[in-house]
Design a protein around this motif. Structure first.
Motif, PDB file in Angstrom:
ATOM      1  N   GLU A 271       0.821  -1.211   0.000  1.00 55.22           N
ATOM      2  CA  GLU A 271       0.000   0.000   0.000  1.00 55.22           C
ATOM      3  C   GLU A 271       0.857   1.264   0.000  1.00 55.22           C
ATOM      4  O   GLU A 271       0.400   2.332   0.404  1.00 55.22           O
ATOM      5  CB  GLU A 271      -0.944  -0.017   1.205  1.00 55.22           C
ATOM      6  CG  GLU A 271      -1.930  -1.179   1.182  1.00 55.22           C
ATOM      7  CD  GLU A 271      -2.817  -1.239   2.409  1.00 55.22           C
ATOM      8  OE1 GLU A 271      -2.702  -0.328   3.261  1.00 55.22           O
ATOM      9  OE2 GLU A 271      -3.609  -2.183   2.532  1.00 55.22           O
ATOM     10  N   HIS A 272       2.081   1.137  -0.483  1.00 55.75           N
ATOM     11  CA  HIS A 272       2.962   2.306  -0.536  1.00 55.75           C
ATOM     12  C   HIS A 272       2.401   3.329  -1.516  1.00 55.75           C
ATOM     13  O   HIS A 272       1.982   2.967  -2.624  1.00 55.75           O
ATOM     14  CB  HIS A 272       4.370   1.873  -0.954  1.00 55.75           C
ATOM     15  CG  HIS A 272       5.416   2.910  -0.679  1.00 55.75           C
ATOM     16  ND1 HIS A 272       5.600   4.011  -1.481  1.00 55.75           N
ATOM     17  CD2 HIS A 272       6.325   3.025   0.330  1.00 55.75           C
ATOM     18  CE1 HIS A 272       6.588   4.750  -1.004  1.00 55.75           C
ATOM     19  NE2 HIS A 272       7.036   4.179   0.093  1.00 55.75           N
ATOM     20  N   PRO A 273       2.386   4.614  -1.146  1.00 56.68           N
ATOM     21  CA  PRO A 273       1.749   5.621  -2.009  1.00 56.68           C
ATOM     22  C   PRO A 273       2.483   5.887  -3.327  1.00 56.68           C
ATOM     23  O   PRO A 273       1.860   6.333  -4.293  1.00 56.68           O
ATOM     24  CB  PRO A 273       1.734   6.881  -1.128  1.00 56.68           C
ATOM     25  CG  PRO A 273       2.814   6.661  -0.112  1.00 56.68           C
ATOM     26  CD  PRO A 273       2.845   5.186   0.134  1.00 56.68           C
ATOM     27  N   ASP A 274       3.785   5.624  -3.376  1.00 51.78           N
ATOM     28  CA  ASP A 274       4.546   5.913  -4.596  1.00 51.78           C
ATOM     29  C   ASP A 274       4.490   4.709  -5.529  1.00 51.78           C
ATOM     30  O   ASP A 274       5.328   3.815  -5.485  1.00 51.78           O
ATOM     31  CB  ASP A 274       5.999   6.254  -4.238  1.00 51.78           C
ATOM     32  CG  ASP A 274       6.796   6.739  -5.448  1.00 51.78           C
ATOM     33  OD1 ASP A 274       6.262   6.693  -6.576  1.00 51.78           O
ATOM     34  OD2 ASP A 274       7.957   7.157  -5.264  1.00 51.78           O
ATOM     35  N   ARG A 275       3.478   4.707  -6.425  1.00 44.72           N
ATOM     36  CA  ARG A 275       3.285   3.562  -7.305  1.00 44.72           C
ATOM     37  C   ARG A 275       4.403   3.427  -8.334  1.00 44.72           C
ATOM     38  O   ARG A 275       4.594   2.343  -8.907  1.00 44.72           O
ATOM     39  CB  ARG A 275       1.951   3.693  -8.043  1.00 44.72           C
ATOM     40  CG  ARG A 275       0.739   3.912  -7.160  1.00 44.72           C
ATOM     41  CD  ARG A 275       0.507   2.798  -6.171  1.00 44.72           C
ATOM     42  NE  ARG A 275       0.249   1.509  -6.815  1.00 44.72           N
ATOM     43  CZ  ARG A 275      -0.060   0.401  -6.171  1.00 44.72           C
ATOM     44  NH1 ARG A 275      -0.130   0.424  -4.832  1.00 44.72           N
ATOM     45  NH2 ARG A 275      -0.275  -0.725  -6.811  1.00 44.72           N
ATOM     46  N   SER A 276       5.163   4.491  -8.561  1.00 43.59           N
ATOM     47  CA  SER A 276       6.242   4.431  -9.554  1.00 43.59           C
ATOM     48  C   SER A 276       7.357   3.484  -9.128  1.00 43.59           C
ATOM     49  O   SER A 276       8.153   3.055  -9.967  1.00 43.59           O
ATOM     50  CB  SER A 276       6.825   5.833  -9.796  1.00 43.59           C
ATOM     51  OG  SER A 276       7.519   6.302  -8.634  1.00 43.59           O
ATOM     52  N   ARG A 277       7.400   3.147  -7.857  1.00 41.66           N
ATOM     53  CA  ARG A 277       8.475   2.282  -7.354  1.00 41.66           C
ATOM     54  C   ARG A 277       8.112   0.796  -7.368  1.00 41.66           C
ATOM     55  O   ARG A 277       8.929  -0.035  -7.037  1.00 41.66           O
ATOM     56  CB  ARG A 277       8.844   2.710  -5.927  1.00 41.66           C
ATOM     57  CG  ARG A 277       9.401   4.131  -5.842  1.00 41.66           C
ATOM     58  CD  ARG A 277       9.632   4.551  -4.404  1.00 41.66           C
ATOM     59  NE  ARG A 277      10.674   3.764  -3.749  1.00 41.66           N
ATOM     60  CZ  ARG A 277      10.972   3.869  -2.455  1.00 41.66           C
ATOM     61  NH1 ARG A 277      10.295   4.709  -1.695  1.00 41.66           N
ATOM     62  NH2 ARG A 277      11.926   3.123  -1.930  1.00 41.66           N
ATOM     63  N   TYR A 278       6.901   0.479  -7.773  1.00 40.47           N
ATOM     64  CA  TYR A 278       6.471  -0.920  -7.791  1.00 40.47           C
ATOM     65  C   TYR A 278       7.054  -1.653  -8.990  1.00 40.47           C
ATOM     66  O   TYR A 278       7.147  -1.078 -10.070  1.00 40.47           O
ATOM     67  CB  TYR A 278       4.945  -0.996  -7.847  1.00 40.47           C
ATOM     68  CG  TYR A 278       4.282  -0.779  -6.516  1.00 40.47           C
ATOM     69  CD1 TYR A 278       3.753  -1.838  -5.790  1.00 40.47           C
ATOM     70  CD2 TYR A 278       4.200   0.493  -5.959  1.00 40.47           C
ATOM     71  CE1 TYR A 278       3.146  -1.638  -4.554  1.00 40.47           C
ATOM     72  CE2 TYR A 278       3.595   0.709  -4.731  1.00 40.47           C
ATOM     73  CZ  TYR A 278       3.073  -0.357  -4.034  1.00 40.47           C
ATOM     74  OH  TYR A 278       2.479  -0.150  -2.817  1.00 40.47           O
ATOM     75  N   PRO A 279       7.364  -2.936  -8.864  1.00 40.72           N
ATOM     76  CA  PRO A 279       7.525  -3.626  -7.580  1.00 40.72           C
ATOM     77  C   PRO A 279       8.817  -3.181  -6.892  1.00 40.72           C
ATOM     78  O   PRO A 279       9.796  -2.847  -7.550  1.00 40.72           O
ATOM     79  CB  PRO A 279       7.580  -5.097  -7.979  1.00 40.72           C
ATOM     80  CG  PRO A 279       8.147  -5.088  -9.357  1.00 40.72           C
ATOM     81  CD  PRO A 279       7.644  -3.829 -10.000  1.00 40.72           C
TER      82      PRO A 279
END
Length: 325
Positions: A271-279
């Protein structure tokens, strides 16, 4: 060839603050099943709080969660006399650490109260292996890795306070200025304080403020500290998982054979807010269960002796030195 593993840093305790959290949640790379599958014999559990209001409440709660783990059949408090090589024990040794001194002292709190809170955390956990003074941002004690602040007056008082408590200082989240400030102050006061970077890689291999510059790597080697390999992509390489082994090779080239360890930094990232870092993690290093395959690669690329040092021997020597000092 022994393939027991020690991990210097995970965020299981912070995850357990969540309502409905479970020790067996396989969405978390350091959950109990993964620790068992990875043959992790000693896991350092971080007590983490951001620098904000009520940070101490989170810190104290996590210390109580650690105490609860000690009553769980699968965990045992590690001490310097534990036999990590025992095949007969299915239990996982654990020790606590503090990631960010805001976990025991808020920005507007008097230091005496903060130190009382630290003593409560130590009492609840029975032992704190190391304290990281900051996290990403600046706090009353010094500058985090995303700042340029150095060691502040309150940071000096904190170092004075823990100087005789057999607690190491973690440089993983310091600014470069704070790291040098800590080292210089330890030398100035002639303190016998151990230092490590519990979950950091090498800036010369992959540029990131969380990774160590060569000068700090050499300081940690000189001071017989540890450098725990971090498995988050941000600190390996966003696109090339093989770069992890380049980090290891680079550390060895600087003379860190007796200093490299594991500091996987597994945390609940769903649920990390920074979706650019996924995965956040490569599949190859996505949980503690991957340690045996990493060990096999280390034994092939370097040597079985190097693998054993990285997997557990370097960390075990350091931890025993801290606890017996």
């Amino acid at each position: 060839m022994n393939e027991f593993n020690i991990d210097l840093h995970c965020d299981l305790l912070y995850y357990l603050l969540r309502p409905g959290s479970r020790l067996d949640d396989r969405q978390l790379g350091c959950s109990l099943p993964y620790l068992k599958e990875g043959n992790v014999k000693l896991q350092i559990m971080a007590i983490y709080s951001a620098t904000q209001k009520n940070s101490v409440d989170e810190g104290i709660k996590q210390s109580k969660l650690f105490a609860d783990l000690l009553n769980h059949k699968d965990f045992v408090l590690f001490d310097s006399h534990n036999d990590i090589h025992s095949e007969n024990s299915s239990q996982i040794g654990i020790l606590a650490s503090v990631e960010n001194a805001s976990a025991f002292c808020e920005e507007d709190m008097d230091l005496e109260t903060g130190f009382e809170n630290l003593e409560t955390i130590i009492s609840n956990t029975q032992k704190i292996l190391y304290i990281g003074i900051t996290h990403h941002s600046e706090n009353r004690f010094g500058g985090g890795n995303n700042s340029e602040a150095g060691l502040k007056d309150d940071g000096k008082i904190l170092i004075d306070y823990i100087a005789d408590k057999k607690i190491a200082i973690d440089l993983a989240h310091t600014s470069d200025q704070l790291a040098y400030g800590i080292l210089n102050y330890i030398d100035q006061k002639n303190y016998k304080i151990h230092v490590l970077a519990s979950h950091s890689n090498y800036r010369s291999v992959y540029k990131n403020n969380r990774n160590l510059p060569d000068e700090l790597v050499k300081e940690l080697i000189e001071r017989e500290g540890l450098i725990g390999l971090n498995f988050i992509k941000d600190y390996i390489d966003h696109h090339v998982p093989e770069r992890l082994y380049e980090h290891i090779e680079y550390g060895l080239s600087l003379g860190a054979e007796n200093n490299i360890a594991y500091g996987g930094d597994f945390f609940f990232d769903k649920e990390h807010p920074d979706r650019s870092r996924y995965p956040f993690f490569f599949d190859e290093f996505g949980s503690a269960a991957t340690y045996p395959s990493i060990n096999r690669r280390l034994a092939e690329d370097f040597s079985p002796e190097i693998m054993e040092k990285i997997s557990h021997k370097n960390a075990l020597n350091f931890i025993r030195n801290v606890m017996s000092f």
